[in-house]
Design an enzyme around this catalytic site. Structure first.
Site, PDB file in Angstrom:
ATOM      1  N   GLU A 203      -5.611 -78.100  24.905  1.00 47.94           N
ATOM      2  CA  GLU A 203      -4.618 -77.563  24.053  1.00 47.94           C
ATOM      3  C   GLU A 203      -3.835 -76.164  24.795  1.00 47.94           C
ATOM      4  O   GLU A 203      -3.770 -75.178  23.641  1.00 47.94           O
ATOM      5  CB  GLU A 203      -4.985 -77.104  22.045  1.00 47.94           C
ATOM      6  CG  GLU A 203      -6.010 -78.744  21.891  1.00 47.94           C
ATOM      7  CD  GLU A 203      -5.976 -77.984  20.419  1.00 47.94           C
ATOM      8  OE1 GLU A 203      -6.049 -76.746  19.535  1.00 47.94           O
ATOM      9  OE2 GLU A 203      -6.699 -79.489  19.711  1.00 47.94           O
ATOM     10  N   GLU A 392      -9.777 -85.662  20.814  1.00 47.32           N
ATOM     11  CA  GLU A 392     -10.285 -84.814  19.345  1.00 47.32           C
ATOM     12  C   GLU A 392      -9.507 -85.164  17.487  1.00 47.32           C
ATOM     13  O   GLU A 392      -8.165 -86.043  18.265  1.00 47.32           O
ATOM     14  CB  GLU A 392      -9.431 -83.253  19.331  1.00 47.32           C
ATOM     15  CG  GLU A 392     -10.349 -82.642  20.062  1.00 47.32           C
ATOM     16  CD  GLU A 392     -10.076 -80.780  19.726  1.00 47.32           C
ATOM     17  OE1 GLU A 392      -9.437 -81.132  18.933  1.00 47.32           O
ATOM     18  OE2 GLU A 392     -10.892 -80.516  20.409  1.00 47.32           O
TER      19      GLU A 392
END
Length: 487
Positions: A203, A392
């Site tokens: 991320e 995720e």
């Protein structure tokens, strides 16, 4: 706090704005949605896993030579963490990893995504490595393999060594990128005899914008947009250097790729015009990181909108950034942008999200199951990848412990059931999603929320460290056993 960290604000990640890219909507022609082909389950060999990250679960921040990270410093700034807690102890995974691996095995998972704590291996980020840090990850990997669980390693999940922040300004400097490449080479050279899959940075969009743009995450800076764009470019460069390091120092056959919280864009209504608009939006709203990684160039729209704030770079850097990857990891939770087609601007218009839009107990976590269908489908087309992993996906819940000592988290089951049904729809249509990692194995330190937000399949009593399976653990076990979305 929840409003401050709304992931909807991640629309700024690419340095683009709906106002700058689009114009007013002209009525789009509505056409019936095409009917998807339904499959009997997920493809054979589909990878079912779960995930954690080092700072969120390991604890033991002052043990066995670990150095300080930017999060160790950040959590001690008054008011930064919602409940005032830290990751000093977290889940004590550093000492309880065998117990936690048994929990993974009980789910039937065949894969576990974890991250290496950079300051545990290199207390100062560079220089002399810490052998006790490497010993821990050797033990962790060996225990996973002993239990029939494949380790999937993440090189960076936000715990930058504080020394690099102090000396170079962290990701503001390409010096940190070079050191990250050296760190990646060290990890690859010592663990890829057993670890076959490596994620580079987790991320980038989140840790760059939240950490350096609006100051909500570590290191807590609020820099001008030009610097934020440059830092994002540097993180892409670090990714490319890590890919090259894994290629050069890893065991032959080791696979490597990014894990990004893609700015999720999807059609508000399934018409050909809107689907095309969503495709354009997905590329442009992720132009500042993921698109340049996958294509080796910044889009014209990104550079035009950024103007004088555009990052400075060389052709050599773009070549490094776009080093070929083996897979694309997508962290998918919620829709950021429902879009419709327009004949003005860039060809798409993001629609406002109504206040009444359903969400989990985190305000940003809107319930849009179709997101996990559209984003991989469009991503595979845009970036021409044949291997996507949902690195995720999961949901926070209220997770009340009832008098019988159990947690009946039917809200989380609702979320997972609907998302997995849409993911199964995608794979039935041939979208190349090869695996899924549920976030998270257990409740943990959830960054700025501290211990207030619970995403785990296992409930954790942070006073006693007792792990208790929630009802969702049984649900996920059933999904894995049947290789099919639960009914």
């Amino acid at each position: 706090m929840s409003d401050k960290v709304s992931r909807r604000r991640l629309a700024k990640l690419a340095g683009l704005s709906a106002a700058g890219l689009t114009a007013s909507l002209h009525a789009a022609e509505a056409r019936p949605a095409s009917q998807p082909r339904r499959g009997g389950g997920f493809p054979a060999g589909f990878v079912w896993g779960t995930a954690t990250s080092s700072y969120q679960v390991e604890g033991a921040v002052n043990e066995d030579g670990r150095g300080a990270s930017i999060w160790d410093k950040f959590v001690r700034i008054p008011g930064k963490i919602e409940d005032g807690t830290t990751g000093d102890r977290a889940n004590e995974h550093y000492h309880r990893y065998k117990e936690d691996i048994a929990l993974i095995k009980a789910l039937g998972c065949k894969a576990y995504r974890f991250s290496v704590a950079w300051p545990r291996l290199f207390p100062d980020g560079d220089g002399k490595p810490n052998p006790k840090g490497l010993d821990f990850y050797n033990r962790l990997v060996d225990e996973l393999l002993k239990n029939g669980i494949e380790p999937w390693l993440t090189l960076y999940h936000w715990d930058l060594p504080q020394s690099l922040q102090d000396r170079f300004g962290g990701w503001r400097s390409t010096e940190t990128c070079k050191i990250f490449g050296d760190y990646a080479a060290y990890v690859a050279g010592r663990l890829t005899d057993r670890v076959r899959n490596v994620f580079t940075l987790n991320e980038s969009g989140r840790f760059v914008y939240f950490g350096y743009g609006i100051g909500i995450d570590a290191p807590g800076l609020t820099l001008p947009q030009a610097e934020v764009n440059q830092i994002r470019h540097n993180s892409a460069l670090a990714h490319g250097l890590a890919v090259q390091a894994v290629r050069a120092h890893g065991r032959r056959g080791t696979r490597v790729g990014p894990a990004e919280n893609v700015d999720a864009c999807l059609p508000a209504i399934d018409t050909p015009e809107n689907v095309r608009a969503a495709e354009i939006a997905l590329r442009e709203m992720n132009a500042g990181y993921l698109n340049v990684i996958m294509t080796g160039r910044y889009t014209d729209a990104f550079l035009k909108f950024a103007g004088p704030n555009a990052p400075k770079y060389t052709d050599a850097e773009l070549k490094i950034i776009s080093s070929p990857v083996d897979f694309l990891g997508l962290n998918i939770y919620a829709p950021q942008n429902y879009v419709v087609a327009t004949d003005q601007g860039a060809g798409f218009m993001p629609l406002p999200i109504p206040k009444s839009f359903p969400h989990m107990n985190s305000d940003w976590l809107r319930v849009g199951p179709e997101t996990i269908y559209w984003v991989p489908k469009l991503a595979a087309k845009i970036w021409k990848t044949d291997a996507i992993y949902i690195s995720e996906n999961g949901a926070s819940g209220d997770d009340v412990v009832t008098p019988d000592g159990k947690i009946y988290d039917t809200d989380r089951i609702m979320y997972l059931r609907n998302y997995l049904a849409q993911l199964q729809r995608a794979t039935a249509e041939g979208v190349p999603v090869r695996g899924y990692f549920l976030w998270s194995l257990m409740d943990n330190f959830e960054w700025v929320y501290g211990l207030n937000k619970r995403f785990g399949l296992y409930h954790v009593n942070f006073d006693t460290q007792v792990r208790t399976p929630k009802l969702s653990a049984s649900f996920y076990r059933n999904v894995i056993a049947n290789n099919a979305a639960g009914a």
